[in-house]
Design a protein around this motif. Sequence first.
Motif, PDB file in Angstrom:
ATOM      1  N   THR A 163       0.826  -1.212   0.000  1.00  0.00           N
ATOM      2  CA  THR A 163       0.000   0.000   0.000  1.00  0.00           C
ATOM      3  C   THR A 163       0.858   1.260   0.000  1.00  0.00           C
ATOM      4  O   THR A 163       0.350   2.365   0.159  1.00  0.00           O
TER       5      THR A 163
ATOM      6  N   TYR B  18      -4.271   3.069  -2.451  1.00  0.00           N
ATOM      7  CA  TYR B  18      -5.540   2.362  -2.649  1.00  0.00           C
ATOM      8  C   TYR B  18      -5.495   1.381  -3.827  1.00  0.00           C
ATOM      9  O   TYR B  18      -6.123   0.331  -3.793  1.00  0.00           O
ATOM     10  N   LEU B  77     -13.753   3.256  -5.603  1.00  0.00           N
ATOM     11  CA  LEU B  77     -13.306   2.112  -4.797  1.00  0.00           C
ATOM     12  C   LEU B  77     -14.450   1.581  -3.933  1.00  0.00           C
ATOM     13  O   LEU B  77     -14.847   2.213  -2.943  1.00  0.00           O
ATOM     14  N   ALA B 150     -11.076  10.860  -0.938  1.00  0.00           N
ATOM     15  CA  ALA B 150     -11.139   9.602  -0.183  1.00  0.00           C
ATOM     16  C   ALA B 150     -11.705   9.867   1.199  1.00  0.00           C
ATOM     17  O   ALA B 150     -11.491  10.934   1.783  1.00  0.00           O
ATOM     18  N   HIS B 156      -7.531   1.891   6.070  1.00  0.00           N
ATOM     19  CA  HIS B 156      -7.361   0.765   5.153  1.00  0.00           C
ATOM     20  C   HIS B 156      -8.723   0.105   4.942  1.00  0.00           C
ATOM     21  O   HIS B 156      -9.095  -0.793   5.681  1.00  0.00           O
ATOM     22  N   THR B 159     -11.297  -3.940   1.073  1.00  0.00           N
ATOM     23  CA  THR B 159     -11.476  -3.974  -0.375  1.00  0.00           C
ATOM     24  C   THR B 159     -11.687  -5.401  -0.882  1.00  0.00           C
ATOM     25  O   THR B 159     -11.409  -6.382  -0.185  1.00  0.00           O
TER      26      THR B 159
END
Lengths: 187, 187
Positions: A163, B18, B77, B150, B156, B159
């Motif tokens: 990341t 990301y 995202l 974002a 974090h 995802t």
Amino acid sequence: MKGRFQKAEFPVEKVRCYLEPGPIVLVSSALGEERNIMTMGWHTVMEFTPSLVGCVIAESNHSFRLIRESGECVINLPTRALLDEVVGIGNTTGAEVDKFATFGLTPEESRVVNAPSILECCACFECRLADDSLVRKYNFFVFEVVYARAARRPKHPETLHYTGNGVFMVSGKILSRRAKFRPELLD
Amino acid sequence: MKGRFQKAEFPVEKVRCYLEPGPIVLVSSALGEERNIMTMGWHTVMEFTPSLVGCVIAESNHSFRLIRESGECVINLPTRALLDEVVGIGNTTGAEVDKFATFGLTPEESRVVNAPSILECCACFECRLADDSLVRKYNFFVFEVVYARAARRPKHPETLHYTGNGVFMVSGKILSRRAKFRPELLD
């Protein structure tokens, strides 16, 4: 602890199952007597057949010349057990150290390309440079995976995902939604 | 349950945090009165500044023409909460359904591009087409992220990472190795 993976042939058109989730990979290469390994995170699957993978290899990497001139490399898939090796390889240069020796990794003969594979990685994708038309502008290489080998177990290896800023994400739970897919999108 | 994310401006040169881990993304686009969303997993970061992202958008996608002709899109995202939407969007076509309406997603005005962003996604990267020289051969688009937003939390997000065959991997634990990195490789 580092494992040593027995790997079986794997269909090249299915390498997306390992690469599409975005793992950090170790790219091994050779040119004459030289060999090297680099850590690489900027890659994408581009096509099933031929099996194409695009990736960015900055010109500042010692591997750049080895890969460009030999026209080959192996994309190796490390698991969480190799985190310290992944970090070490990414923070040293092949101009100064032999990465295999320094990080205790074992080069094994590849099946099709001259570049070595890494015994401690759970999958090895042997690649030939297919298109270098974006190398000058973006350091972007398009490789064809010409031969693939993967350990049969685990089916979903614990992969590392970078990341930035020294922080990695480890692959998590597996969720199937097969039943909701159109049949032509399934293998 | 679907959240609606308040998002703050985010530095475009850091979108790798990301995108580099390889999440599946939702790409939104618009052309005239038409708008669409597609699910996309074949992408890679290519450069920090300008902030470049390369990705494959097959010509068979309804979004292909909207993105190519408008020269814009938004890479959104999604988190685990949107798994069923991600699957539904990937298994239907914008030629037949309005994906925003069908999947209960809210278009929100983007800051710089005309393509809409998706309110239920935790980060939105507004893109302009920067290079289409590999579109004909590989359906490969190089986008510049011209504006990014974002959610501040979670740092974090959970995802989704596609492995093919209807199966997703969810992002897992975070491991820092910052102390082992050369300073110039850290943000």
